[in-house]
Design a protein around this motif. Sequence first.
Motif, short mmCIF file in Angstrom:
data_model
loop_
_atom_site.label_atom_id
_atom_site.label_comp_id
_atom_site.label_asym_id
_atom_site.label_seq_id
_atom_site.Cartn_x
_atom_site.Cartn_y
_atom_site.Cartn_z
N CYS A 124 0.67 -1.16 -0.02
CA CYS A 124 0.05 -0.13 0.21
C CYS A 124 0.91 1.32 0.05
CB CYS A 124 -0.87 0.11 1.20
SG CYS A 124 -2.26 -1.31 1.11
N LEU A 144 -6.64 -2.22 0.56
CA LEU A 144 -7.10 -2.45 -0.93
C LEU A 144 -8.16 -2.86 -1.19
CD1 LEU A 144 -3.75 -4.75 -1.61
CD2 LEU A 144 -4.33 -2.33 -2.10
N SER A 189 2.91 5.89 -5.94
CA SER A 189 3.06 5.40 -7.47
C SER A 189 3.37 6.55 -8.20
CB SER A 189 1.90 4.55 -7.82
OG SER A 189 1.03 5.26 -7.93
N ARG A 219 2.09 1.59 -3.38
CA ARG A 219 0.88 2.05 -4.41
C ARG A 219 0.73 3.47 -4.11
NH1 ARG A 219 -4.37 0.78 -1.59
NH2 ARG A 219 -3.48 2.70 -0.34
N ASP A 220 0.59 4.08 -2.75
CA ASP A 220 0.26 5.41 -2.57
C ASP A 220 1.39 6.40 -3.02
OD1 ASP A 220 -1.95 4.37 -1.30
OD2 ASP A 220 -0.98 4.68 0.73
N ASN A 273 -7.27 2.00 -5.22
CA ASN A 273 -7.06 1.25 -4.23
C ASN A 273 -6.33 -0.18 -4.74
OD1 ASN A 273 -7.65 2.49 -1.65
ND2 ASN A 273 -9.49 2.39 -2.61
N ARG A 274 -6.18 -0.33 -6.16
CA ARG A 274 -5.63 -1.22 -6.58
C ARG A 274 -4.05 -1.06 -6.75
NH1 ARG A 274 -9.97 -1.72 -11.60
NH2 ARG A 274 -11.65 -2.65 -10.04
N LEU A 275 -3.37 -2.43 -6.75
CA LEU A 275 -1.95 -2.05 -6.99
C LEU A 275 -1.68 -1.38 -8.44
CD1 LEU A 275 -0.64 -5.03 -4.97
CD2 LEU A 275 -0.79 -2.51 -4.16
N PRO A 276 -0.88 -0.68 -8.62
CA PRO A 276 -0.36 -0.24 -9.97
C PRO A 276 0.85 -0.74 -10.57
CG PRO A 276 0.20 1.69 -8.55
CD PRO A 276 -0.63 0.48 -7.83
N LYS A 296 -5.09 -8.52 -2.12
CA LYS A 296 -6.02 -7.45 -2.63
C LYS A 296 -7.32 -7.31 -1.65
CE LYS A 296 -4.76 -8.36 -7.05
NZ LYS A 296 -5.09 -8.56 -8.57
#
Length: 115
Positions: free
Chosen positions: A6, A42, A12, A9-10, A49-52, A37
Motif C-alpha cells: 500500500c 486495498l 506510485s 501504491r500510494d 486502491n488497486r496496486l499499480p 487484494k
Amino acid sequence: MCPQACAFRDSSEKFKKAGAEVTGISGDDVSSHKETKKCLCLNKRSRRNRLPFTLLADESNKVRNEWGVAGDLFGALPRRETYVVDKNGVVQLIYNNQFQPERHIDETLKILKGI
C-alpha cells in the motif's frame, strides 16, 4: 505484505515522476496475492486502491536466493528488501527495514533523485 504494498501504491506517482518502474516480488503463492487484494487498504472498490505495479509470486524462493535475501528470526519471517537498479543494471540501493515499510519509499526516492 499489505502495508508495504500500500505504501508503494500510494507513492506510485512519485515513482513515475522519477522515471522508475516498481515490481513487487514475494515468496507468497498466487492465491495469497489474490488475498492481499482483500487487505483493508486495498478492499475498497475504487481503482485508486488497486496496486499499480506487477506483483510476482516467487514460491520456490528462487529470486530471493539468487539475490541473497535471507529470512529474519531464523527464517520465520521473510525479509523485506528494496532494490534500486539503474538503467545499466547496476544496483544503486539495497534497503532493508523489516518493521517500517514506509521508510523503503523515502530511501528509494532519495536514491532515484540522484540517478
